[in-house]
Design a protein around this motif. Structure first.
Motif, mmCIF file in Angstrom:
data_model
loop_
_atom_site.group_PDB
_atom_site.id
_atom_site.type_symbol
_atom_site.label_atom_id
_atom_site.label_comp_id
_atom_site.label_asym_id
_atom_site.label_seq_id
_atom_site.Cartn_x
_atom_site.Cartn_y
_atom_site.Cartn_z
ATOM 1 N N SER A 1 78.810 -4.529 55.198
ATOM 2 C CA SER A 1 79.117 -4.064 56.543
ATOM 3 C C SER A 1 79.191 -5.442 57.446
ATOM 4 O O SER A 1 78.630 -6.630 56.965
ATOM 5 C CB SER A 1 77.900 -3.509 57.032
ATOM 6 O OG SER A 1 76.726 -4.168 57.133
ATOM 7 N N PRO A 2 80.191 -5.715 58.395
ATOM 8 C CA PRO A 2 80.258 -6.883 59.426
ATOM 9 C C PRO A 2 78.994 -7.320 59.645
ATOM 10 O O PRO A 2 78.713 -8.387 60.290
ATOM 11 C CB PRO A 2 81.237 -6.486 60.263
ATOM 12 C CG PRO A 2 81.250 -4.864 60.352
ATOM 13 C CD PRO A 2 80.872 -4.341 58.722
ATOM 14 N N GLY A 3 78.162 -6.222 60.381
ATOM 15 C CA GLY A 3 76.798 -6.684 60.951
ATOM 16 C C GLY A 3 75.819 -7.523 60.279
ATOM 17 O O GLY A 3 75.131 -8.668 60.591
ATOM 18 N N VAL A 4 75.889 -7.120 58.884
ATOM 19 C CA VAL A 4 75.071 -7.842 58.110
ATOM 20 C C VAL A 4 75.575 -9.281 57.731
ATOM 21 O O VAL A 4 74.966 -10.523 57.709
ATOM 22 C CB VAL A 4 74.697 -7.154 56.491
ATOM 23 C CG1 VAL A 4 74.491 -8.435 55.490
ATOM 24 C CG2 VAL A 4 73.827 -6.230 56.591
ATOM 25 N N ARG B 1 75.769 -15.304 59.221
ATOM 26 C CA ARG B 1 76.595 -16.383 59.800
ATOM 27 C C ARG B 1 75.571 -16.992 61.220
ATOM 28 O O ARG B 1 76.125 -18.048 61.494
ATOM 29 C CB ARG B 1 77.891 -15.790 60.144
ATOM 30 C CG ARG B 1 78.753 -16.983 60.618
ATOM 31 C CD ARG B 1 80.079 -16.160 61.033
ATOM 32 N NE ARG B 1 80.274 -14.782 61.640
ATOM 33 C CZ ARG B 1 81.036 -14.042 61.688
ATOM 34 N NH1 ARG B 1 81.918 -14.117 60.591
ATOM 35 N NH2 ARG B 1 80.923 -12.842 62.351
ATOM 36 N N ASP B 2 75.123 -15.913 62.040
ATOM 37 C CA ASP B 2 74.412 -16.503 63.196
ATOM 38 C C ASP B 2 73.554 -17.465 62.841
ATOM 39 O O ASP B 2 73.347 -18.526 63.534
ATOM 40 C CB ASP B 2 73.734 -15.358 63.826
ATOM 41 C CG ASP B 2 74.777 -14.705 64.639
ATOM 42 O OD1 ASP B 2 75.730 -15.262 65.215
ATOM 43 O OD2 ASP B 2 74.364 -13.728 65.308
ATOM 44 N N ASP B 3 72.673 -17.263 61.867
ATOM 45 C CA ASP B 3 71.606 -18.348 61.516
ATOM 46 C C ASP B 3 72.276 -19.620 60.915
ATOM 47 O O ASP B 3 71.597 -20.736 61.236
ATOM 48 C CB ASP B 3 70.487 -17.566 60.504
ATOM 49 C CG ASP B 3 69.806 -16.600 60.993
ATOM 50 O OD1 ASP B 3 69.705 -16.478 62.103
ATOM 51 O OD2 ASP B 3 68.788 -16.072 60.295
ATOM 52 N N MET B 4 73.446 -19.538 60.187
ATOM 53 C CA MET B 4 73.915 -20.551 59.517
ATOM 54 C C MET B 4 74.647 -21.675 60.794
ATOM 55 O O MET B 4 74.606 -22.643 60.601
ATOM 56 C CB MET B 4 75.201 -20.237 58.630
ATOM 57 C CG MET B 4 74.606 -19.550 57.421
ATOM 58 S SD MET B 4 75.977 -18.709 56.475
ATOM 59 C CE MET B 4 76.767 -20.300 55.841
ATOM 60 N N HIS C 1 68.032 -17.982 57.986
ATOM 61 C CA HIS C 1 68.893 -18.263 56.552
ATOM 62 C C HIS C 1 69.897 -19.755 56.970
ATOM 63 O O HIS C 1 70.457 -19.796 58.011
ATOM 64 C CB HIS C 1 70.057 -17.139 56.435
ATOM 65 C CG HIS C 1 69.513 -16.060 56.286
ATOM 66 N ND1 HIS C 1 68.813 -15.652 55.060
ATOM 67 C CD2 HIS C 1 69.526 -14.819 57.032
ATOM 68 C CE1 HIS C 1 68.610 -14.164 55.237
ATOM 69 N NE2 HIS C 1 68.869 -13.616 56.426
ATOM 70 N N ALA C 2 69.573 -20.515 55.936
ATOM 71 C CA ALA C 2 70.593 -21.987 55.983
ATOM 72 C C ALA C 2 70.810 -22.018 54.543
ATOM 73 O O ALA C 2 70.490 -22.989 53.867
ATOM 74 C CB ALA C 2 69.625 -22.843 56.581
ATOM 75 N N PRO C 3 71.791 -21.217 53.902
ATOM 76 C CA PRO C 3 72.340 -21.326 52.535
ATOM 77 C C PRO C 3 73.093 -22.575 52.569
ATOM 78 O O PRO C 3 74.097 -22.868 53.104
ATOM 79 C CB PRO C 3 73.234 -19.890 52.535
ATOM 80 C CG PRO C 3 73.411 -19.603 53.604
ATOM 81 C CD PRO C 3 72.437 -19.813 54.384
ATOM 82 N N HIS D 1 74.522 -23.942 46.039
ATOM 83 C CA HIS D 1 73.821 -22.662 45.485
ATOM 84 C C HIS D 1 75.259 -21.441 45.875
ATOM 85 O O HIS D 1 74.951 -20.979 46.847
ATOM 86 C CB HIS D 1 72.878 -22.290 46.147
ATOM 87 C CG HIS D 1 71.730 -23.350 46.158
ATOM 88 N ND1 HIS D 1 70.964 -23.799 47.218
ATOM 89 C CD2 HIS D 1 71.301 -23.830 45.003
ATOM 90 C CE1 HIS D 1 70.134 -24.663 46.653
ATOM 91 N NE2 HIS D 1 70.429 -24.921 45.535
ATOM 92 N N PRO D 2 76.137 -21.156 44.880
ATOM 93 C CA PRO D 2 77.026 -20.305 45.008
ATOM 94 C C PRO D 2 76.662 -18.921 45.444
ATOM 95 O O PRO D 2 77.391 -18.097 45.987
ATOM 96 C CB PRO D 2 78.071 -20.384 43.814
ATOM 97 C CG PRO D 2 77.062 -20.598 42.791
ATOM 98 C CD PRO D 2 76.077 -21.814 43.451
ATOM 99 N N ASN D 3 75.558 -18.615 45.176
ATOM 100 C CA ASN D 3 75.259 -17.016 45.359
ATOM 101 C C ASN D 3 74.321 -17.018 46.536
ATOM 102 O O ASN D 3 73.748 -15.742 46.830
ATOM 103 C CB ASN D 3 74.533 -16.391 44.154
ATOM 104 C CG ASN D 3 75.496 -16.239 42.851
ATOM 105 O OD1 ASN D 3 76.587 -16.048 42.972
ATOM 106 N ND2 ASN D 3 74.642 -16.363 41.571
ATOM 107 N N ALA D 4 74.203 -18.237 47.298
ATOM 108 C CA ALA D 4 72.921 -17.981 48.417
ATOM 109 C C ALA D 4 73.493 -17.133 49.280
ATOM 110 O O ALA D 4 72.527 -16.421 49.914
ATOM 111 C CB ALA D 4 73.160 -19.557 48.754
ATOM 112 N N ILE D 5 74.547 -16.962 49.831
ATOM 113 C CA ILE D 5 75.147 -16.170 50.904
ATOM 114 C C ILE D 5 74.920 -14.701 50.446
ATOM 115 O O ILE D 5 74.355 -13.876 51.395
ATOM 116 C CB ILE D 5 76.639 -16.325 51.187
ATOM 117 C CG1 ILE D 5 76.545 -17.670 52.397
ATOM 118 C CG2 ILE D 5 77.159 -15.301 51.996
ATOM 119 C CD1 ILE D 5 77.904 -17.759 52.959
ATOM 120 N N ALA D 6 75.136 -14.331 49.319
ATOM 121 C CA ALA D 6 75.008 -12.914 48.804
ATOM 122 C C ALA D 6 73.434 -12.636 48.682
ATOM 123 O O ALA D 6 73.334 -11.377 49.126
ATOM 124 C CB ALA D 6 75.633 -12.950 47.252
#
Length: 634
Positions: A568-571, A576-579, A503-505, A510-515
């Motif tokens: 969930s915090p895991g998701v 966030r790790d990929d970002m 993931h690299a939103p 793109h405001p919905n990219a993280i969702a």
């Protein structure tokens, strides 16, 4: 097709509108950023306190000794201005610290043991080693008990200094240091409560306990919670004051009870429905309902952090520095400090102790293979961050007043804190400059920093001779086009290829990219990542919360489990790790593709990608082991 360059047509918050009038202070804060501005104000207040205390010492002492009486009838509180800052205003500072601690423990970096173990160990060693060194240096002085002065890192200065002198793309280092600082804060506050409390009376703490129970249950009220929270928090603070426990600790006690959660789908959908109703019928009633619904969809923890952070950074901490950093600098004082074991104990504890404690423990944990340290956390960056942890200011000055009642010795300790903070800042600057320049410039962004592992979303055999890693954004039109080309590549190369998505939103576009990214991760927990990915690309215009649930239902997922995983915090941590990986490699446009560990800069059509993959395989230009070796070296 060449690597796309994304052009932003939306208003740039960094570029002011020429038709918009902005007051100079607001313009300055916008350009500097709130973090840097807060650190600068803290530094200016410190300098002003030192100048004031030396140019007009009597007026400095007289001003802060001014009494302020608050009361009603026979119930009165008598404070000096100095005590008002340290006992009352600092309670708000500790309150914001507590909110951050609660958030990190509930939905942040400290929720997963594998992610938290390294900063937790580093934070604990960063408490113990400085204290031991202080006691070793200050032994025989009679003030060995003041070891608490050297245990704490100043989080405000740490974050501000990192923004000023830290490395480019240092997001992962910042996350690591913030998690460490949370552990540091918990330890420091516990030590204050256990070792620097005098004239303890347990009876008022029963009242405080009752108030905190009330705060816990207030979350269940349907409305009107704010006045109740405020009233109970004041009662808890007064009870701490009466008990002899430093009243500022009431701030963290209350903050740890304030609920924190990620927004639920129902709350978001309700807010959207009210906003649509207001658009159709713009009345005051609908406006108030929509605003309240939007506000309530965010946890009170995050709302309070957002509300209080500017006051803490721009008012409370500078006032604290102004009231406590007034060190008298005279030839006699300097001479006394130069030979004072307290001064040098503080300097050695903060500068050497923090560096050894944080860096040494991190190296040990890393060598043992315990926990996770992401790419970009090189030895040089960890060393610079460890040195920066020696900037001990706010809590160090705070503990001086609690631990040392001899004003001359307290002055020597304050000199040690200021000297140690300056040395730590200079040392960190030097380390960052040397290590960043020493890092091969051509490697940054051109070599895949994190090797492919089973934790990735991999399509194809793990031992395939060809690897294509894509950093992408589910709302990006270029990624949509590239996904079609990659499907052709997968069909032609078959079992010879492993394809990896990360993931690299691009949030600004793109405001919905993280969702969307988090929804795909929730689907991945039920083994349907790539199916969900294809459904997202198939309909990029519909990526609202209800659309995610519809897709989950169409793919046969357990919708209740999917919905729970979404918050969930895991998701969130996985995305966030990929970002952070993307930031470390300075990825600013998507799709960005790596072929056998090297960044691909050619066209993204299927034929070009196939030729590049076969060329990398046949010539062994960069083997799949190369990124792993690079990551190990860093």
């Amino acid at each position: 097709m060449s690597l796309p360059v994304v052009i932003d047509t939306s208003p740039d918050p960094e570029r002011p509108d020429p038709n918009r009038r902005e007051i100079p202070i607001a313009s300055f804060v916008r350009r500097m950023g709130p973090t840097r501005t807060g650190a600068l104000l803290l530094l200016l207040a410190t300098a002003l306190a030192i100048v004031w205390a030396n140019v007009a010492h009597d007026s400095y002492e007289t001003f802060w000794d001014t009494h302020l009486v608050l009361g009603l009838g026979d119930l009165t509180l008598d404070f000096t201005l100095h005590a008002l800052v340290n006992d009352a205003l600092m309670a708000l500072f500790f309150f914001t610290l507590g909110l951050e601690v609660r958030r990190e423990l509930t939905i942040g970096e400290l929720t997963s043991w594998s992610r938290a173990v390294v900063p937790v160990v580093a934070g604990l060693c960063g408490l113990v080693v400085p204290a031991l060194l202080y006691v070793l240096v200050a032994r025989g002085s009679g003030w060995e008990s003041a070891w608490g002065v050297v245990i704490s890192t100043d989080t405000a200065f740490l974050v501000g200094a990192l923004a000023l002198i830290g490395p480019r793309a240092g997001g992962r280092l910042r996350v690591f240091l913030l998690a460490l600082a949370v552990v540091d804060d918990i330890g420091a506050l516990t030590i204050i409560a256990l070792f620097y409390t005098e004239q303890f009376d347990p009876v008022p703490l029963l009242v405080a306990a009752a108030g905190m129970v009330g705060i816990w249950f207030t979350r269940h009220l349907p409305s009107g919670r704010a006045p109740i929270y405020t009233t109970l928090a004041i009662i808890v603070w007064l009870a701490f004051l009466a008990s002899g426990v430093h009243p500022s600790l009431a701030g963290i006690a209350v903050a740890l009870l304030v609920p924190v959660y990620r927004p639920s789908r129902q709350d978001v959908e309700h807010a959207l429905a009210l906003a649509r109703t207001f658009r159709q019928s713009p009345t005051t009633e609908y406006a108030r309902a929509a605003a309240n619904s939007l506000r309530e969809s965010i946890s009170i923890n995050e709302r309070l952090q957002s509300a209080y952070a500017p006051y803490v950074s721009f008012v409370i901490l500078p006032l604290f520095a102004l009231a406590n950093a007034g060190v008298q600098v005279s030839m006699e004082g300097l001479a006394a400090a130069a030979v004072s074991p307290v001064t040098w104990g503080v300097v050695v504890g903060l500068v050497v102790g923090k560096l050894i404690g944080v860096l040494g423990s991190t190296a040990l944990v890393r060598a043992l293979g315990i926990g996770e340290l992401g790419p970009g956390l090189t030895r040089g960056r960890l060393a610079g961050g460890a040195a920066l942890c020696g900037v001990g200011f706010t809590l160090s000055l705070f503990i001086v007043d609690l631990a040392i009642d001899d004003e001359a010795v307290a002055n020597q300790a304050r000199m040690g804190i200021l000297l140690a903070s300056a040395i730590a800042f200079g040392l960190a600057t030097l380390i960052f400059r040397l290590t960043e320049h020493a890092h091969p410039a051509e490697e940054v962004g051109h070599v895949l920093q994190r090797p492919v592992t089973a934790r990735d979303h991999v399509y194809g055999p793990m031992d395939a001779p060809m690897t294509l890693v894509e950093y992408g954004d589910f709302q990006c039109g270029f990624c949509l086009k590239t996904s079609g080309a990659i499907q052709e590549v997968v069909r032609e190369l078959g079992g010879e290829l492993r394809y990896v998505w990360r993931h690299a939103p691009l949030l600004r576009y793109h405001p919905n990219a993280i969702a969307a990214a988090e929804a795909s991760e929730a689907a991945a927990r039920q083994g349907k990542f790539f199916e969900f990915e294809r459904s997202l690309f198939a309909d990029q215009l519909h990526q609202q919360p209800r659309d995610m649930l519809r897709r989950a239902e169409e793919l046969g997922l357990d919708v209740d489990r999917f919905e729970a995983d979404l918050v969930s915090p895991g998701v969130a941590g996985r995305v966030r790790d990929d970002m952070l990986d993307a930031e470390a490699m300075e990825i600013t446009a998507v799709p960005t593709i790596f072929i056998n560990g090297r960044r691909h800069t050619g066209p993204h059509d299927a034929r070009s990608l196939i030729e590049a993959l076969r060329r990398a395989r046949d010539t062994d230009d960069v083997s799949t082991a190369r990124p792993e070796a690079d990551a190990a070296r860093s």
